[in-house]
Design an enzyme around this catalytic site. Structure first.
Site, mmCIF file in Angstrom:
data_model
loop_
_atom_site.group_PDB
_atom_site.id
_atom_site.type_symbol
_atom_site.label_atom_id
_atom_site.label_comp_id
_atom_site.label_asym_id
_atom_site.label_seq_id
_atom_site.Cartn_x
_atom_site.Cartn_y
_atom_site.Cartn_z
ATOM 1 N N ARG A 121 1.173 25.749 2.658
ATOM 2 C CA ARG A 121 -0.043 24.899 2.615
ATOM 3 C C ARG A 121 -0.079 23.951 1.413
ATOM 4 N NH1 ARG A 121 -2.933 29.724 4.263
ATOM 5 N NH2 ARG A 121 -3.125 29.664 6.519
ATOM 6 N N LYS A 143 0.824 8.626 1.506
ATOM 7 C CA LYS A 143 1.043 8.683 2.962
ATOM 8 C C LYS A 143 2.402 9.329 3.199
ATOM 9 C CE LYS A 143 -1.581 4.870 4.979
ATOM 10 N NZ LYS A 143 -1.471 3.556 5.652
ATOM 11 N N GLU A 185 7.294 -6.550 0.539
ATOM 12 C CA GLU A 185 6.107 -5.732 0.224
ATOM 13 C C GLU A 185 5.492 -6.182 -1.104
ATOM 14 O OE1 GLU A 185 4.806 -3.719 2.413
ATOM 15 O OE2 GLU A 185 6.412 -2.913 3.676
ATOM 16 N N LYS A 227 -1.812 -1.467 -5.648
ATOM 17 C CA LYS A 227 -1.900 -0.383 -4.658
ATOM 18 C C LYS A 227 -2.756 0.761 -5.198
ATOM 19 C CE LYS A 227 0.342 2.329 -1.183
ATOM 20 N NZ LYS A 227 1.472 2.552 -0.310
ATOM 21 N N GLU A 237 -7.734 5.578 4.084
ATOM 22 C CA GLU A 237 -7.763 4.388 4.936
ATOM 23 C C GLU A 237 -8.924 4.372 5.923
ATOM 24 O OE1 GLU A 237 -3.821 2.751 5.906
ATOM 25 O OE2 GLU A 237 -4.648 2.214 7.849
ATOM 26 N N ARG A 241 -8.126 0.129 2.489
ATOM 27 C CA ARG A 241 -6.680 0.399 2.403
ATOM 28 C C ARG A 241 -5.913 -0.297 3.524
ATOM 29 N NH1 ARG A 241 -3.399 5.958 0.847
ATOM 30 N NH2 ARG A 241 -1.340 5.043 1.158
ATOM 31 N N ASN A 245 -1.816 -3.333 5.153
ATOM 32 C CA ASN A 245 -1.108 -3.539 6.411
ATOM 33 C C ASN A 245 -0.953 -5.016 6.756
ATOM 34 O OD1 ASN A 245 -0.454 -1.581 8.920
ATOM 35 N ND2 ASN A 245 -1.444 -0.504 7.240
ATOM 36 N N HIS A 248 1.694 -6.248 9.117
ATOM 37 C CA HIS A 248 2.293 -5.077 9.749
ATOM 38 C C HIS A 248 2.005 -4.988 11.246
ATOM 39 C CE1 HIS A 248 3.111 -3.968 5.651
ATOM 40 N NE2 HIS A 248 3.571 -2.770 5.967
ATOM 41 N N HIS A 252 5.127 -4.499 13.200
ATOM 42 C CA HIS A 252 5.454 -3.287 13.958
ATOM 43 C C HIS A 252 5.864 -3.634 15.388
ATOM 44 C CE1 HIS A 252 2.960 -0.586 11.072
ATOM 45 N NE2 HIS A 252 4.227 -0.606 10.730
ATOM 46 N N HIS A 266 12.207 -2.663 8.312
ATOM 47 C CA HIS A 266 10.748 -2.699 8.251
ATOM 48 C C HIS A 266 10.262 -3.885 7.389
ATOM 49 C CE1 HIS A 266 6.619 -1.282 7.849
ATOM 50 N NE2 HIS A 266 6.756 -1.350 6.534
HETATM 51 P P1 NAD Z 1 15.504 4.074 3.350
HETATM 52 O O1 NAD Z 1 14.898 5.228 2.701
HETATM 53 O O2 NAD Z 1 16.172 4.281 4.684
HETATM 54 O O3 NAD Z 1 16.568 3.424 2.361
HETATM 55 C C1 NAD Z 1 17.298 2.287 2.788
HETATM 56 C C2 NAD Z 1 18.810 2.480 2.591
HETATM 57 O O4 NAD Z 1 19.094 2.335 1.210
HETATM 58 C C3 NAD Z 1 19.324 3.865 2.991
HETATM 59 O O5 NAD Z 1 20.554 3.704 3.622
HETATM 60 C C4 NAD Z 1 19.497 4.570 1.647
HETATM 61 O O6 NAD Z 1 20.509 5.554 1.706
HETATM 62 C C5 NAD Z 1 19.879 3.433 0.753
HETATM 63 N N1 NAD Z 1 19.573 3.568 -0.664
HETATM 64 C C6 NAD Z 1 18.465 4.132 -1.221
HETATM 65 N N2 NAD Z 1 18.471 3.931 -2.543
HETATM 66 C C7 NAD Z 1 19.599 3.268 -2.828
HETATM 67 C C8 NAD Z 1 20.156 2.751 -4.037
HETATM 68 N N3 NAD Z 1 19.520 2.841 -5.206
HETATM 69 N N4 NAD Z 1 21.353 2.112 -3.958
HETATM 70 C C9 NAD Z 1 21.982 1.948 -2.757
HETATM 71 N N5 NAD Z 1 21.496 2.389 -1.601
HETATM 72 C C10 NAD Z 1 20.308 3.034 -1.635
HETATM 73 O O7 NAD Z 1 14.465 2.881 3.585
HETATM 74 P P2 NAD Z 1 13.227 2.315 2.732
HETATM 75 O O8 NAD Z 1 13.182 0.884 3.067
HETATM 76 O O9 NAD Z 1 13.273 2.738 1.323
HETATM 77 O O10 NAD Z 1 11.988 3.041 3.402
HETATM 78 C C11 NAD Z 1 11.643 2.826 4.745
HETATM 79 C C12 NAD Z 1 10.722 3.957 5.166
HETATM 80 O O11 NAD Z 1 9.553 3.930 4.369
HETATM 81 C C13 NAD Z 1 10.272 3.857 6.609
HETATM 82 O O12 NAD Z 1 10.417 5.117 7.218
HETATM 83 C C14 NAD Z 1 8.789 3.491 6.498
HETATM 84 O O13 NAD Z 1 8.046 4.010 7.572
HETATM 85 C C15 NAD Z 1 8.429 4.133 5.210
HETATM 86 N N6 NAD Z 1 7.270 3.533 4.521
HETATM 87 C C16 NAD Z 1 6.291 4.373 4.089
HETATM 88 C C17 NAD Z 1 5.205 3.886 3.419
HETATM 89 C C18 NAD Z 1 4.162 4.834 2.886
HETATM 90 O O14 NAD Z 1 3.121 4.367 2.404
HETATM 91 N N7 NAD Z 1 4.411 6.123 2.908
HETATM 92 C C19 NAD Z 1 5.086 2.502 3.152
HETATM 93 C C20 NAD Z 1 6.108 1.659 3.600
HETATM 94 C C21 NAD Z 1 7.204 2.190 4.291
HETATM 95 N N1 GLY Z 2 1.913 1.161 3.081
HETATM 96 C C1 GLY Z 2 0.562 1.162 3.479
HETATM 97 C C2 GLY Z 2 -0.267 2.180 2.786
HETATM 98 O O1 GLY Z 2 0.207 2.914 1.954
HETATM 99 O O2 GLY Z 2 -1.430 2.297 3.078
#
Ligand code: NAD
Ligand code: GLY
Length: 365
Positions: A121, A143, A185, A227, A237, A241, A245, A248, A252, A266
């Site tokens: 939990r 998130k 972003e 943020k 949200e 918040r 988006n 987005h 999306h 993305h």
């Molecule tokens: P990712 O985590 O897939 O990383 C992108 C690529 O970069 C991967 O192949 C990874 O292995 C590589 N990588 C990571 N760090 C590296 C480094 N320092 N040097 C070389 N390669 C490196 O993608 P991302 O763009 O970081 O994240 C996308 C994800 O984030 C999606 O799933 C999306 O839904 C999520 N997201 C979440 C939120 C949130 O608020 N929680 C907001 C935006 C996006």
């Molecule tokens: N990336 C959108 C949020 O964190 O609300």
């Protein structure tokens, strides 16, 4: 912290935490993490790419660490992988006072945060983001989620970390496309609520993309500050918040049309989606054409993805409308969009007329 490091507070009462941003903060991880981990144990979740490049940083903690190293990629945000992480935590004999550490991009952060929220939990959780997108967005705000067959990020929780530790030096190994996806972003924060920051990016965006240390640290810090303020006002949200988006809803739909493949990241979808949000706002007389053109001009000048790059995904208006009808922001079957009155002045529009969105999309074919 050295004097050059920056610190941003996410103010959530007893669940407040710091985002520490600096060059090379991971060369002495223990200094930042010891106060959080204390006498407890730590389990690190990372991906193969990040582990291969930066495993030496983990051992600067001088602790026994449990480790889950996953393949890279979005497919890891899944129930089977969540089970793997939890199994490894049970095997290490962790309890709630122990710490789960996400060491990677947004995929690792979202998955690990969700694992932390469910383990007995809820156990302690730290984010060490290694992509620009994760450093300016996904590691902040709590998130967490995995993907299910019904859609992306549809099973998850709001679960805040105890610390976000951001080392800008690891960005040097990030592929250029990933860097630009993160820049989208950053630009989002200027467009949604900070004209001065947009103007700063007009002048300094190239330095950010070239990873000039001061420029990149400034861009990350301003993004995180913006943020943090929004999350502190509206953690779950219910209202404001949703501004995060911007771009987005269109984005999306583009990602869905691209089949969530590596063809469109993305952040690339968000880049073109922000152009669409400004153009659609202009078509509704909400924002000036000049402002929409300025946004498109900024994207082009920084070689970011624009509408011209996603033309092949815009042919099927019905499919795009269907994707947008499933957006999490919608209420009672009505579309919700983040639109703009000016650069730096976005707003949430509930009940956006679907026929107007359809009309706009048809002008793009
Ligand atoms: P990712 O985590 O897939 O990383 C992108 C690529 O970069 C991967 O192949 C990874 O292995 C590589 N990588 C990571 N760090 C590296 C480094 N320092 N040097 C070389 N390669 C490196 O993608 P991302 O763009 O970081 O994240 C996308 C994800 O984030 C999606 O799933 C999306 O839904 C999520 N997201 C979440 C939120 C949130 O608020 N929680 C907001 C935006 C996006
Ligand atoms: N990336 C959108 C949020 O964190 O609300």
């Amino acid at each position: 912290m050295t004097s050059a490091d920056r610190k941003v507070l996410v103010d959530l009462g007893s669940r407040s935490y710091d985002i520490v941003i600096g060059q090379d903060v991971l060369t002495d991880m223990g200094r930042y993490l010891d106060p959080i981990i204390g006498q407890g144990r730590v389990h690190v979740v990372t991906d193969e790419t990040v582990y291969d490049l930066y495993k030496d940083r983990l051992y600067t903690m001088e602790r026994d660490i449990g480790l889950t190293v996953l393949p890279s990629g979005e497919s890891q945000k899944s129930f089977p992988t969540l089970q793997t992480v939890l199994d490894n935590m049970f095997e290490q004999g962790l309890d709630r006072a122990d710490t789960l550490l996400a060491f990677g991009g947004g995929v690792i952060g979202d998955l690990t945060g969700f694992a932390a929220s469910t383990f007995k939990r809820g156990c302690k959780f730290v984010q060490v983001p290694t992509t620009l997108l994760a450093q300016v967005d996904s590691s902040v705000g709590g998130k967490t989620a995995i993907n299910v067959k019904q859609g992306k990020n549809l099973v998850g929780a709001f679960y805040q970390p105890s610390l976000v530790l951001t080392d800008t030096s690891v960005l040097s190994t990030l592929p250029e496309r990933e860097l630009k996806a993160g820049y989208a972003e950053i630009l989002k924060y200027g467009l949604l609520g900070n004209l001065d920051f947009f103007n700063w990016l007009e002048a300094n965006g190239n330095d950010v993309l070239a990873l000039e240390p001061n420029a990149v640290a400034e861009a990350i810090a301003v993004s995180c500050m913006m943020k943090a303020v929004i999350v502190a006002e509206d953690e779950q949200e219910r209202g404001r918040r949703a501004l995060l988006n911007l771009g987005h809803t269109f984005g999306h739909a583009l990602e869905a049309e691209a089949g969530y493949s590596g063809d469109l990241l993305h952040g690339e979808a968000v880049s073109a989606g922000m152009q669409m949000a400004f153009e659609f706002s202009a078509s509704q007389g909400l924002v000036s054409r000049e402002a929409a053109e300025k946004v498109a001009g900024h994207l082009k000048a920084k070689s970011m993805k624009t509408l011209a790059d996603v033309k092949s995904l815009l042919g099927d208006t019905d499919a795009l409308m269907r994707h947008m009808s499933q957006d999490k922001k919608n209420e009672a079957g009505k579309l919700t969009f983040i639109l703009a009155r000016a650069i730096g002045e976005a707003f949430v529009q509930k009940d956006t007329p679907a026929d107007k969105v359809r009309e706009y999309l048809q002008t793009l074919i």
